[in-house]
Design a protein around this motif. Structure first.
Motif, PDB file in Angstrom:
ATOM      1  N   GLU A 116     -17.806  -3.662  17.193  1.00 46.72           N
ATOM      2  CA  GLU A 116     -18.354  -3.349  15.867  1.00 46.72           C
ATOM      3  C   GLU A 116     -17.786  -2.053  15.303  1.00 46.72           C
ATOM      4  O   GLU A 116     -17.828  -1.817  14.097  1.00 46.72           O
ATOM      5  CB  GLU A 116     -19.893  -3.277  15.909  1.00 46.72           C
ATOM      6  CG  GLU A 116     -20.439  -2.119  16.710  1.00 46.72           C
ATOM      7  CD  GLU A 116     -20.466  -2.321  18.228  1.00 46.72           C
ATOM      8  OE1 GLU A 116     -20.917  -1.390  18.921  1.00 46.72           O
ATOM      9  OE2 GLU A 116     -20.029  -3.373  18.736  1.00 46.72           O
ATOM     10  N   ALA A 117     -17.190  -1.215  16.154  1.00 49.02           N
ATOM     11  CA  ALA A 117     -16.584   0.043  15.715  1.00 49.02           C
ATOM     12  C   ALA A 117     -15.080  -0.092  15.454  1.00 49.02           C
ATOM     13  O   ALA A 117     -14.427   0.883  15.090  1.00 49.02           O
ATOM     14  CB  ALA A 117     -16.826   1.135  16.755  1.00 49.02           C
ATOM     15  N   ALA A 118     -14.545  -1.291  15.627  1.00 50.27           N
ATOM     16  CA  ALA A 118     -13.099  -1.498  15.447  1.00 50.27           C
ATOM     17  C   ALA A 118     -12.676  -1.184  14.017  1.00 50.27           C
ATOM     18  O   ALA A 118     -13.389  -1.473  13.053  1.00 50.27           O
ATOM     19  CB  ALA A 118     -12.722  -2.935  15.793  1.00 50.27           C
ATOM     20  N   GLN A 119     -11.515  -0.577  13.898  1.00 52.48           N
ATOM     21  CA  GLN A 119     -10.938  -0.276  12.593  1.00 52.48           C
ATOM     22  C   GLN A 119     -10.356  -1.553  11.979  1.00 52.48           C
ATOM     23  O   GLN A 119      -9.926  -2.456  12.704  1.00 52.48           O
ATOM     24  CB  GLN A 119      -9.854   0.792  12.724  1.00 52.48           C
ATOM     25  CG  GLN A 119     -10.358   2.115  13.267  1.00 52.48           C
ATOM     26  CD  GLN A 119     -11.428   2.717  12.376  1.00 52.48           C
ATOM     27  OE1 GLN A 119     -11.295   2.753  11.158  1.00 52.48           O
ATOM     28  NE2 GLN A 119     -12.511   3.191  12.996  1.00 52.48           N
ATOM     29  N   THR A 120     -10.302  -1.614  10.669  1.00 51.43           N
ATOM     30  CA  THR A 120      -9.790  -2.815   9.996  1.00 51.43           C
ATOM     31  C   THR A 120      -8.336  -3.091  10.361  1.00 51.43           C
ATOM     32  O   THR A 120      -7.901  -4.235  10.357  1.00 51.43           O
ATOM     33  CB  THR A 120      -9.914  -2.691   8.467  1.00 51.43           C
ATOM     34  OG1 THR A 120      -9.225  -1.513   8.042  1.00 51.43           O
ATOM     35  CG2 THR A 120     -11.368  -2.609   8.049  1.00 51.43           C
ATOM     36  N   TRP A 121      -7.613  -2.052  10.721  1.00 53.08           N
ATOM     37  CA  TRP A 121      -6.201  -2.205  11.079  1.00 53.08           C
ATOM     38  C   TRP A 121      -5.987  -2.461  12.574  1.00 53.08           C
ATOM     39  O   TRP A 121      -4.850  -2.568  13.029  1.00 53.08           O
ATOM     40  CB  TRP A 121      -5.398  -0.984  10.640  1.00 53.08           C
ATOM     41  CG  TRP A 121      -6.049   0.335  10.936  1.00 53.08           C
ATOM     42  CD1 TRP A 121      -6.830   1.062  10.091  1.00 53.08           C
ATOM     43  CD2 TRP A 121      -6.010   1.069  12.175  1.00 53.08           C
ATOM     44  NE1 TRP A 121      -7.275   2.217  10.715  1.00 53.08           N
ATOM     45  CE2 TRP A 121      -6.783   2.239  12.001  1.00 53.08           C
ATOM     46  CE3 TRP A 121      -5.404   0.858  13.405  1.00 53.08           C
ATOM     47  CZ2 TRP A 121      -6.956   3.178  13.004  1.00 53.08           C
ATOM     48  CZ3 TRP A 121      -5.573   1.802  14.408  1.00 53.08           C
ATOM     49  CH2 TRP A 121      -6.354   2.942  14.198  1.00 53.08           C
ATOM     50  N   ASP A 122      -7.084  -2.573  13.344  1.00 52.05           N
ATOM     51  CA  ASP A 122      -6.982  -2.833  14.782  1.00 52.05           C
ATOM     52  C   ASP A 122      -8.141  -3.735  15.214  1.00 52.05           C
ATOM     53  O   ASP A 122      -9.042  -3.320  15.913  1.00 52.05           O
ATOM     54  CB  ASP A 122      -7.012  -1.512  15.550  1.00 52.05           C
ATOM     55  CG  ASP A 122      -6.697  -1.686  17.033  1.00 52.05           C
ATOM     56  OD1 ASP A 122      -6.011  -2.671  17.389  1.00 52.05           O
ATOM     57  OD2 ASP A 122      -7.148  -0.857  17.838  1.00 52.05           O
ATOM     58  N   GLN A 123      -8.095  -4.977  14.771  1.00 51.73           N
ATOM     59  CA  GLN A 123      -9.191  -5.898  15.045  1.00 51.73           C
ATOM     60  C   GLN A 123      -9.099  -6.507  16.448  1.00 51.73           C
ATOM     61  O   GLN A 123      -7.999  -6.799  16.940  1.00 51.73           O
ATOM     62  CB  GLN A 123      -9.195  -7.024  14.002  1.00 51.73           C
ATOM     63  CG  GLN A 123      -9.673  -6.531  12.649  1.00 51.73           C
ATOM     64  CD  GLN A 123     -11.104  -6.053  12.703  1.00 51.73           C
ATOM     65  OE1 GLN A 123     -12.016  -6.823  12.958  1.00 51.73           O
ATOM     66  NE2 GLN A 123     -11.305  -4.760  12.473  1.00 51.73           N
ATOM     67  N   PRO A 124     -10.243  -6.672  17.114  1.00 47.41           N
ATOM     68  CA  PRO A 124     -10.283  -7.238  18.478  1.00 47.41           C
ATOM     69  C   PRO A 124      -9.692  -8.646  18.513  1.00 47.41           C
ATOM     70  O   PRO A 124      -9.915  -9.443  17.612  1.00 47.41           O
ATOM     71  CB  PRO A 124     -11.770  -7.280  18.797  1.00 47.41           C
ATOM     72  CG  PRO A 124     -12.386  -6.267  17.898  1.00 47.41           C
ATOM     73  CD  PRO A 124     -11.563  -6.270  16.647  1.00 47.41           C
ATOM     74  N   SER A 125      -8.950  -8.903  19.574  1.00 52.47           N
ATOM     75  CA  SER A 125      -8.351 -10.227  19.747  1.00 52.47           C
ATOM     76  C   SER A 125      -8.889 -10.946  20.981  1.00 52.47           C
ATOM     77  O   SER A 125      -8.506 -12.061  21.255  1.00 52.47           O
ATOM     78  CB  SER A 125      -6.829 -10.091  19.856  1.00 52.47           C
ATOM     79  OG  SER A 125      -6.488  -9.272  20.953  1.00 52.47           O
ATOM     80  N   LEU A 126      -9.783 -10.280  21.725  1.00 53.06           N
ATOM     81  CA  LEU A 126     -10.377 -10.896  22.912  1.00 53.06           C
ATOM     82  C   LEU A 126     -11.826 -11.257  22.637  1.00 53.06           C
ATOM     83  O   LEU A 126     -12.487 -10.621  21.833  1.00 53.06           O
ATOM     84  CB  LEU A 126     -10.363  -9.902  24.093  1.00 53.06           C
ATOM     85  CG  LEU A 126      -9.014  -9.428  24.584  1.00 53.06           C
ATOM     86  CD1 LEU A 126      -9.200  -8.317  25.611  1.00 53.06           C
ATOM     87  CD2 LEU A 126      -8.247 -10.577  25.205  1.00 53.06           C
TER      88      LEU A 126
END
Length: 128
Positions: A116-126
């Motif tokens: 939920e704290a991920a930046q828009t330019w580094d979205q989770p892929s797992l």
């Protein structure tokens, strides 16, 4: 059979050694990891705390983590490489940054946390 893991900082001033833990590897998107690494997330490889050895001069930063408990991060004072994280909450492990491993190909993230704290330019892929 126990697997020994080794690694160190960019300039070679610090080396570490420890046994791989059976705790899962993870990709952490918390804001603390973002600030401590200067990236969008950190890649963490757990080692057994009782087996962990750190050799060389290092800097350690203590802070209060999201759980409200103390956490510590170790960096090389010469080259600035982030090396470890540990916490009161998971005292049986020392988490090394995967990029500091001598054999980084040993690392494979198994889950993502604090997405939920991920930046828009580094979205989770797992998956979590």
């Amino acid at each position: 059979m126990t697997k020994t893991i080794s690694g160190g900082c960019k300039c070679g001033a610090i080396r570490y050694l420890g046994e791989a833990s059976d705790v899962s590897t993870f990709r952490c998107y918390c804001r603390d990891c973002q600030r401590l690494t200067g990236t969008g997330h950190s890649e963490m490889f757990p080692l057994v705390a009782a087996s962990f050895q750190l050799v060389g001069p290092y800097s350690e930063y203590q802070m209060t983590g999201g759980s409200g408990r103390s956490t510590w991060s170790v960096f090389c004072p010469t080259c600035g490489s982030p090396l470890t994280r540990r916490s009161e909450r998971m005292a049986h492990c020392v988490y090394v940054h995967a990029s500091s491993l001598d054999e980084p190909e040993e690392y494979m993230p198994s889950r993502s946390i604090y997405t939920e704290a991920a930046q828009t330019w580094d979205q989770p892929s797992l998956n979590q």
